[in-house]
Design an enzyme around this catalytic site. Structure first.
Site, PDB file in Angstrom:
ATOM      1  N   CYS A  84       0.841  -1.207   0.000  1.00  0.00           N
ATOM      2  CA  CYS A  84       0.000   0.000   0.000  1.00  0.00           C
ATOM      3  C   CYS A  84       0.878   1.262   0.000  1.00  0.00           C
ATOM      4  O   CYS A  84       1.571   1.524  -0.962  1.00  0.00           O
ATOM      5  CB  CYS A  84      -0.974  -0.059   1.174  1.00  0.00           C
ATOM      6  SG  CYS A  84      -2.318   1.083   0.978  1.00  0.00           S
ATOM      7  N   HIS A 180      -3.635  -5.390   1.052  1.00  0.00           N
ATOM      8  CA  HIS A 180      -3.020  -5.871   2.301  1.00  0.00           C
ATOM      9  C   HIS A 180      -2.992  -7.397   2.388  1.00  0.00           C
ATOM     10  O   HIS A 180      -3.991  -8.006   2.764  1.00  0.00           O
ATOM     11  CB  HIS A 180      -3.778  -5.286   3.497  1.00  0.00           C
ATOM     12  CG  HIS A 180      -3.556  -3.822   3.646  1.00  0.00           C
ATOM     13  ND1 HIS A 180      -2.473  -3.299   4.310  1.00  0.00           N
ATOM     14  CD2 HIS A 180      -4.258  -2.767   3.160  1.00  0.00           C
ATOM     15  CE1 HIS A 180      -2.517  -1.984   4.256  1.00  0.00           C
ATOM     16  NE2 HIS A 180      -3.590  -1.623   3.557  1.00  0.00           N
ATOM     17  N   GLU A 182      -1.612  -9.123   4.601  1.00  0.00           N
ATOM     18  CA  GLU A 182      -1.604  -9.555   6.007  1.00  0.00           C
ATOM     19  C   GLU A 182      -3.011  -9.776   6.555  1.00  0.00           C
ATOM     20  O   GLU A 182      -3.181 -10.352   7.624  1.00  0.00           O
ATOM     21  CB  GLU A 182      -0.835  -8.553   6.877  1.00  0.00           C
ATOM     22  CG  GLU A 182      -1.463  -7.174   7.056  1.00  0.00           C
ATOM     23  CD  GLU A 182      -1.194  -6.205   5.905  1.00  0.00           C
ATOM     24  OE1 GLU A 182      -0.814  -6.665   4.802  1.00  0.00           O
ATOM     25  OE2 GLU A 182      -1.389  -4.992   6.094  1.00  0.00           O
ATOM     26  N   SER A 234       4.763  -5.046  37.586  1.00  0.00           N
ATOM     27  CA  SER A 234       3.401  -4.595  37.840  1.00  0.00           C
ATOM     28  C   SER A 234       2.491  -5.704  38.331  1.00  0.00           C
ATOM     29  O   SER A 234       1.398  -5.438  38.802  1.00  0.00           O
ATOM     30  CB  SER A 234       2.833  -4.069  36.528  1.00  0.00           C
ATOM     31  OG  SER A 234       2.738  -5.166  35.615  1.00  0.00           O
ATOM     32  N   GLY A 235       2.911  -6.946  38.214  1.00  0.00           N
ATOM     33  CA  GLY A 235       1.994  -8.041  38.529  1.00  0.00           C
ATOM     34  C   GLY A 235       1.460  -8.670  37.265  1.00  0.00           C
ATOM     35  O   GLY A 235       0.863  -9.732  37.290  1.00  0.00           O
ATOM     36  N   GLY A 236       1.686  -7.992  36.144  1.00  0.00           N
ATOM     37  CA  GLY A 236       1.224  -8.522  34.865  1.00  0.00           C
ATOM     38  C   GLY A 236       2.185  -9.561  34.310  1.00  0.00           C
ATOM     39  O   GLY A 236       3.287  -9.760  34.835  1.00  0.00           O
ATOM     40  N   VAL A 237       1.759 -10.204  33.227  1.00  0.00           N
ATOM     41  CA  VAL A 237       2.563 -11.237  32.594  1.00  0.00           C
ATOM     42  C   VAL A 237       3.880 -10.650  32.067  1.00  0.00           C
ATOM     43  O   VAL A 237       4.957 -11.209  32.272  1.00  0.00           O
ATOM     44  CB  VAL A 237       1.817 -11.820  31.358  1.00  0.00           C
ATOM     45  CG1 VAL A 237       2.606 -12.946  30.735  1.00  0.00           C
ATOM     46  CG2 VAL A 237       0.419 -12.247  31.706  1.00  0.00           C
ATOM     47  N   ASP A 238       3.772  -9.500  31.415  1.00  0.00           N
ATOM     48  CA  ASP A 238       4.915  -8.982  30.666  1.00  0.00           C
ATOM     49  C   ASP A 238       6.113  -8.685  31.559  1.00  0.00           C
ATOM     50  O   ASP A 238       7.230  -9.103  31.274  1.00  0.00           O
ATOM     51  CB  ASP A 238       4.521  -7.708  29.906  1.00  0.00           C
ATOM     52  CG  ASP A 238       3.167  -7.841  29.256  1.00  0.00           C
ATOM     53  OD1 ASP A 238       2.757  -8.996  29.030  1.00  0.00           O
ATOM     54  OD2 ASP A 238       2.525  -6.818  28.992  1.00  0.00           O
ATOM     55  N   SER A 239       5.873  -7.939  32.651  1.00  0.00           N
ATOM     56  CA  SER A 239       7.023  -7.598  33.476  1.00  0.00           C
ATOM     57  C   SER A 239       7.547  -8.849  34.178  1.00  0.00           C
ATOM     58  O   SER A 239       8.755  -8.974  34.399  1.00  0.00           O
ATOM     59  CB  SER A 239       6.688  -6.486  34.468  1.00  0.00           C
ATOM     60  OG  SER A 239       5.572  -6.819  35.237  1.00  0.00           O
TER      61      SER A 239
END
Ligand code: XMP
Length: 537
Positions: A84, A180, A182, A234-239
């Site tokens: 595009c 696109h 994708e 933070s308690g989240g998965v990522d950190s």
């Protein structure tokens, strides 16, 4: 490891291009469309390991505020695929012309393939992706078109209205699509991307989490050396995954964790975080109890962005104060569990023009900015999608209760309490949320293959600023209204409503009103994203 480099010009679907390529088994890396390609700055050149480059779409025009890539993209000799805007960019940069269309081409549009009589051999794998058909439906969304092709480009397909849609260069491995690939709405989309990645760029299927882990560990060691690292968790998965990765890469004595209990956390969050990091060998975990400060700052505030700003600012103030107490040497590195989707949703870091939807405070604090500028910020997950971060966490042996956890926003329960946030409301919400989540963990899908919790991408309770009348025994009850939210999603960028069996919803509702005295009524939010967002604020 082979890599496809994606230059992001701000399209909302750039993340999907990367995802499709990784699903095919090849590492894809997304960088800002105007990133220097010479390796200036830290961490080498984005071209290192690249076997091909994709130029993404954009909401902008090449002749308006659309950004341009480093010119070296055309000199590096790697295969290029412009999608595009990416194609329009290549055309404008290489001597063609781009002009406004009389009318946007939008949605499912028929593309007609024109197979050239003599097909150059480097173009063959590309054209083979179209399976020999004469036409197919592709997803388009553009207001500009190519009015003059750049020298050397051959038109291999047009839209039904006759505008160029599929381009290849007669000598170079340069290709362009005015649609696109994708998006799943585009027929042959994944075949086209695979033809580019394997047939043209010659990539090997080498993208595995094991390979990523080895590389990430190596990179962290090289960058950090003997310096201390501080990770805000933070308690989240990522950190938590970022923490597990740091503990794998570095000596536990040089890894410091700081966690703030803001009072806006889920039930038992603090103890779960503590336990899981200690299991991985964490030695320096600093838990800051700052509930009072947060509730005082939030008192009387109800506008969503005001709340986010206050929380974000207070995070920073407390962080700086507590950091000073830690007494780390000035050379310390700051680590964050930022994911790719955090960057794109914030309009920061990746494409310059991705739109700001909500301010995610964890992406751009002054401390982060200062560390970024000093080259001392590490975000080892910033190229990963959520499910990939989870896979990495599992590989690192992180507790399944954390790895499989639904995402949780930085501002915590505050964005799940429309209106003023108080300690009491947080207590009520925490209890109701725990009942909901507990039930989702216990209940199974219709085929019994997994828990509802694992089948749902994100679920939580929202405490509405509304009270309604009910009965409890013989008495009139004036209770709060809770809304259940449960969505299906791949990465949080879009989401659908989870189709609960009515029985589950009804039983969960009863459990909530029976167990949380101050809640008198429960509703289910049936809005998808877009137009709604996942969180309520
Ligand atoms: P929305 O509500 O924008 O959420 O559809 C998309 C995903 O992002 C999470 N979210 C946040 N995560 N800081 C975060 O770290 C934030 O400020 C924030 N706001 C939303 C949300 O929970 C969902 O998973």
């Amino acid at each position: 490891m082979d890599k496809i480099l994606i230059l992001d010009f701000g399209s909302q679907t750039t993340a999907l291009i990367g995802r499709r390529i990784r699903e095919a088994g090849v590492y894809a890396e997304i960088v800002a469309g105007d990133s220097p390609l010479d390796g200036a700055g830290s961490g080498g050149s984005p071209l290192d390991g690249a076997r091909g480059i994709i130029l993404s779409g954009s909401p902008e025009s090449v002749y308006a505020s659309g950004i341009a890539p480093d010119k070296r993209v055309y000199e590096c000799g790697l295969p290029l695929l412009g999608i595009c805007y990416g194609l329009q960019r290549m055309t404008a940069d290489l001597g063609g012309l781009v002009s406004a269309l009389p009318k946007w081409e939008y949605g499912g549009v028929e593309v007609r393939i024109r197979y050239p009589e003599a097909v150059p051999s480097h173009v063959k794998p590309f054209l083979e992706a179209f399976g020999g058909v004469e036409s197919f439906t592709a997803w388009m969304s553009h207001g500009d078109t190519l009015t003059k092709l750049a020298p050397g480009f051959i038109e291999c397909g047009t839209s039904a209205s006759g505008f160029p849609a599929v381009l290849a260069h007669e000598f170079n491995s340069w290709f362009g699509l005015q649609f696109h690939p994708e998006l799943t709405h585009t027929r042959f989309g994944s075949e086209i991307l695979s033809a580019f990645v394997f047939g043209i760029c010659g990539c090997a299927k080498s993208w595995t989490m094991e390979a990523y882990l080895d590389e990430a560990v190596d990179k962290i060691r090289r960058r950090v050396g003997d310096n201390p690292v501080l990770l805000l968790i933070s308690g989240g998965v990522d950190s938590a995954v970022a923490g597990a990765l740091l503990l794998r890469a570095l000596d536990a004595d040089s890894v410091h964790f700081m966690y703030m209990d803001t009072g806006l956390m889920r039930k038992n969050e603090t103890s779960l975080v503590k336990r899981s990091l200690e299991q991985l060998g964490a030695r320096h975990l600093h838990i800051v109890h700052c509930e009072d400060e947060f509730f005082t700052a939030l008192s009387g505030i109800s506008a969503p962005e005001d709340k986010r700003k206050i929380i974000g600012d207070l995070f920073i103030t407390i962080q700086e104060r507590e950091l000073a107490r830690l007494g780390l040497s000035a050379s310390y590195f700051l680590a964050q569990g930022t994911l790719y989707t955090d960057l794109i949703e914030s309009g920061k870091g990746v494409g310059n023009s991705a739109h700001l939807i909500k301010s995610h405070h964890n992406v751009g604090s002054p401390l982060v900015a200062a560390k970024r500028q000093a080259g001392r910020l590490i975000e080892p997950l910033d190229a990963l999608y959520k499910d990939e971060a989870r896979a990495l966490g599992r590989l690192l042996g992180l507790d399944e209760l954390i790895v499989g956890r639904h995402p949780f926003p930085g501002p915590g329960l505050a964005v799940r309490i429309p209106g003023e946030v108080t300690r009491e409301k947080c207590e009520i919400l925490r209890e109701a949320d725990a009942v909901f989540i507990n039930e989702l963990r216990k209940r199974r899908t219709a085929d019994g293959s997994k828990s509802l919790y694992d089948d749902i991408w994100q679920a939580f309770v929202v405490l509405l600023p509304v009270r309604s009348v009910g009965v409890a025994g013989d008495a009139r009850k004036y209770g709060w209204v809770a809304a259940l939210r449960a969505v299906t999603s791949a990465d949080g960028m879009s989401a659908g409503v989870y189709p609960f069996a009515p029985k589950d919803l009804i039983e969960i509702s009863t459990l909530i009103t029976n167990n949380v005295e101050s809640i008198g009524r429960v509703t289910y939010d049936i809005s998808s994203k877009p137009p709604a967002t996942i969180e309520w604020e």
